[in-house]
Write a protein that holds these residues in place. Structure first.
Motif, PDB file in Angstrom:
ATOM      1  N   VAL B 444       0.844  -1.200   0.000  1.00 57.47           N
ATOM      2  CA  VAL B 444       0.000   0.000   0.000  1.00 57.47           C
ATOM      3  C   VAL B 444       0.879   1.249   0.000  1.00 57.47           C
ATOM      4  O   VAL B 444       0.686   2.173  -0.794  1.00 57.47           O
ATOM      5  N   GLU B 445       1.873   1.244   0.904  1.00 57.21           N
ATOM      6  CA  GLU B 445       2.735   2.422   0.999  1.00 57.21           C
ATOM      7  C   GLU B 445       3.480   2.658  -0.313  1.00 57.21           C
ATOM      8  O   GLU B 445       3.534   3.773  -0.822  1.00 57.21           O
ATOM      9  N   LEU B 448       1.081   3.909  -3.061  1.00 61.49           N
ATOM     10  CA  LEU B 448       0.610   5.270  -2.790  1.00 61.49           C
ATOM     11  C   LEU B 448       1.718   6.273  -3.093  1.00 61.49           C
ATOM     12  O   LEU B 448       1.511   7.276  -3.784  1.00 61.49           O
ATOM     13  N   ARG B 449       2.928   5.967  -2.593  1.00 59.91           N
ATOM     14  CA  ARG B 449       4.018   6.919  -2.809  1.00 59.91           C
ATOM     15  C   ARG B 449       4.399   6.984  -4.282  1.00 59.91           C
ATOM     16  O   ARG B 449       4.736   8.044  -4.794  1.00 59.91           O
ATOM     17  N   LEU B 452       1.791   9.115  -6.043  1.00 58.70           N
ATOM     18  CA  LEU B 452       1.959  10.545  -5.771  1.00 58.70           C
ATOM     19  C   LEU B 452       3.186  11.095  -6.483  1.00 58.70           C
ATOM     20  O   LEU B 452       3.232  12.273  -6.854  1.00 58.70           O
TER      21      LEU B 452
END
Lengths: 146, 496
Positions: B444-445, B448-449, B452
């Motif tokens: 997930v991290e 997401l990163r 972005l």
């Protein structure tokens, strides 16, 4: 005391969150548009702390009675047996470690069957040695090294 | 279809056949034994598979998983004790049947229904997997993030103890997942100066500690029920064959429920079997007969849990998103072998994917052929005193986890996770969401990163495609539903 017992589970979660929050203290947070290594751990720690405290409050209000079926003797015996493997396995070899651990596990039960436990210990250590050392080639010895 | 047939070439290789056989027998045995579940068995076996080829390793681990669904019904029927959670509902009609002297009929029904359900689940996997793969090949970081978030929310909300505990456990699991080198910045997070922690916590140690050890602690001092299993007569079972015509509609309904629910994150075999049973009861004209020993009440849930056990592999293998903790461990096994599941897996390693699917069917045939003649033997296994198993489990866990990195560090990790898992279990926190958070959290991290980074920090990018909007809506709906369900005072509810 009773309140503390009801709240135990939630407080444990909150404590874990707090430990991680402290550990994340010196990581760069970055900002939401460009996250640093500390952003995720910090956010998750806050979630864990808030959820843990909320659970603790709810359980106290409900009087949930805390841990169910907690058996300290079984927990201690299993924990010591695992710790024995961690401490002894490399130096003392598979046989001695396993037999000692099997006896520690047997202490979790009300009466100790010494002969049966010894047989289980020996059979299990031979089996483990055959599977892990002979079969999978793990660098462990059968008997103590010294 | 030709892909599926070519998978048999992989699955029929002697070594794969051998490990498939070993896996399903082992799964069957842990299924029969109440108190030892497939998930504990798989995490204990994980280190043993490191020396194998990844295809062989997954074939064996998967065999343990669906094999346990077969074995679990045996203890349910003969002892009134479910071998695994997903066989719990089978006790309702299976045990009364056995008490009436129709154990043979009940067991045969369970085995045939399991086989039919499993087979239908495999058919669904063969048909739908390629569709999902071709659809998801276009997924970018935004879609992956949305899907992973859905998996996390489903993992947190599927449990019976309320969404708050689920969220807490997912958060703790994700925190455990952040330990180690941060891929984006190279910063060592929570390493405490210990080199072993740079690679992160080992999934083997976490899974064994959370699922294997608390099981041992909770059962070690419990006195075993002295109830003797009901004897089965093999000949009675064969004579029951002609009565099986009536279960065909029940099996089809059960397999449909299971096949549909299996791939959903967090649903899995247990919920499928409960829903199939209540569907069965609501479609009959005399529902009051259920619970008194109707074979349809055995057939529907057994078909459902086996179908679900197979279709659960669809999202795990095609999207890389595990719906249940067992799937999370199988995903972990693949990652340890350097293979990251996802649409690329089916494209890059067709032999692995289709070989696995083909092995499912071979394993199901094995189980059917094995169990019908040997049911009497399995039933006797239930009577072996449980105290003999605990030292074996502890030894396998400790020595096995040592072998992962040839260091005792992971044994200490098992100890820490085991004590934590046991204490949390006593307070009513289920371990499954923690493991799902641990596996999905780093993904997930990362997504997401990455998303972005691509959009230069613009969050609207996460909602820029129809696919991701639909998935986010599903996630929000699931969250809302689980919160509302928490407010309604629950009736007796299945342990999720």
């Amino acid at each position: 005391m009773k309140t503390l017992r009801d709240a135990g589970g939630g407080l444990l979660i909150a404590t874990i969150g707090l430990l991680f929050l402290l550990g994340a203290g010196d990581m760069a947070l970055g900002d939401l548009r460009n996250m640093g290594p500390g952003m995720f751990p910090t956010a998750l720690s806050v979630v864990a702390i808030v959820a843990g405290l909320a659970i603790a409050v709810i359980e106290v209000l409900r009087g949930s009675g805390g841990a169910i079926g907690f058996d300290f003797r079984a927990l201690a015996c299993v924990a010591v047996a695992i710790a024995l493997y961690a401490v002894m396995l490399e130096a003392a070899g598979v046989v001695l470690t396993t037999i000692v651990a099997v006896f520690v596990l047997a202490l979790a039960r009300p009466q100790l069957r010494a002969a049966e436990t010894l047989v289980v210990g020996i059979a299990l250590s031979v089996f483990a040695w055959a599977v892990f050392v002979k079969g999978l080639g793990m660098p462990l010895s059968f008997l103590p090294d010294f | 279809m030709t892909d599926f047939l070519s998978g048999f070439a992989t699955a029929l290789q002697p070594v794969n056949l051998l490990y498939c056989f070993a896996g399903v027998i082992l799964g069957n045995i842990v299924g029969v034994l109440p108190g030892i579940g497939a998930i504990a068995a798989i995490s204990i076996l994980l280190p043993l598979t490191f020396s194998l080829d990844p295809t062989t390793a997954v074939i064996m681990l998967a065999g343990v998983y669906y094999g346990a669904e077969y074995g679990g019904s045996i203890a349910s029927i003969l002892l009134n004790l479910p071998g695994t959670a997903s066989n719990a509902i089978t006790t309702l009609d299976g045990y009364p049947l056995a008490r009436r002297g129709e154990a043979g009929l009940a067991l045969l029904t369970a085995q045939i229904s399991s086989f039919s359900g499993g087979t239908l689940g495999i058919v669904a996997m063969v048909v739908f997997s390629p569709l999902i793969v071709s659809f998801s090949l276009s997924f970018g970081p935004a879609e992956y993030f949305a899907t992973l978030l859905l998996g996390l929310v489903a993992g947190a909300s599927a449990i019976g103890s309320g969404p708050l505990k689920g969220i807490a456990m997912v958060a703790v699991g994700m925190l455990f997942g952040t330990v180690g080198l941060d891929l984006n910045s190279g910063y060592a997070r929570f390493d405490l100066g210990i080199p072993n922690l740079l690679d992160g916590l080992s999934i083997v140690a976490v899974a064994m500690g959370l699922f294997g050890i608390p099981e041992v602690i909770a059962n070690i001092s419990a006195s075993q029920s002295q109830e003797k299993p009901i004897a089965v007569n093999a000949r009675a079972m064969y004579s029951a064959f002609r009565r099986l015509g009536t279960i065909v509609p029940s099996v089809l309904r059960g397999a449909t429920v299971g096949g549909l629910l299996g791939p959903l994150p967090g649903a899995g075999p247990t919920i499928s079997s409960f829903l199939a049973y209540s569907l069965e009861r609501s479609t009959t004209r005399n529902p009051e007969e259920f619970g008194t020993g109707r074979i349809n009440g055995v057939a529907a849930p057994e078909a459902a849990n086996n179908a679900a056990a197979q279709t659960a592999f669809i999202p795990t293998m095609t999207l890389g998103i595990p719906g249940t903790p067992t799937m999370a461990i199988i995903l972990g096994a693949l990652m340890i072998h350097g293979i990251s599941p996802g649409p690329q897996l089916v494209v890059d390693h067709p032999d692995l994917f289709w070989g696995l699917v083909a092995s499912f069917w071979i394993g199901n045939v094995f189980l059917l052929m094995l169990n019908i003649p040997l049911i009497g033997v399995w039933a006797r296994l239930v009577a072996v005193p449980r105290r003999f198993f605990f030292p074996v489990i502890v030894a396998l866990v400790c020595i096995g986890v040592f072998g992962v990195s040839n260091s005792t560090f992971d044994i200490w990790m098992v100890l820490l996770m085991g004590v934590l898992g046991y204490v949390l279990r006593c307070f009513g926190f289920p371990p499954a969401p923690l493991l799902i958070g641990f596996v999905l959290g780093p993904m997930v991290e990362e997504y997401l990163r990455r998303a972005l980074m691509i959009s230069a920090g613009d969050y609207s990018y996460l909602f820029s495609s129809t696919t991701s909007i639909v998935i986010h809506c599903l996630t929000a709906g699931l969250l809302l539903w689980s919160i509302l369900r928490g407010f309604r005072k629950k009736a007796p509810q299945p342990a999720g």
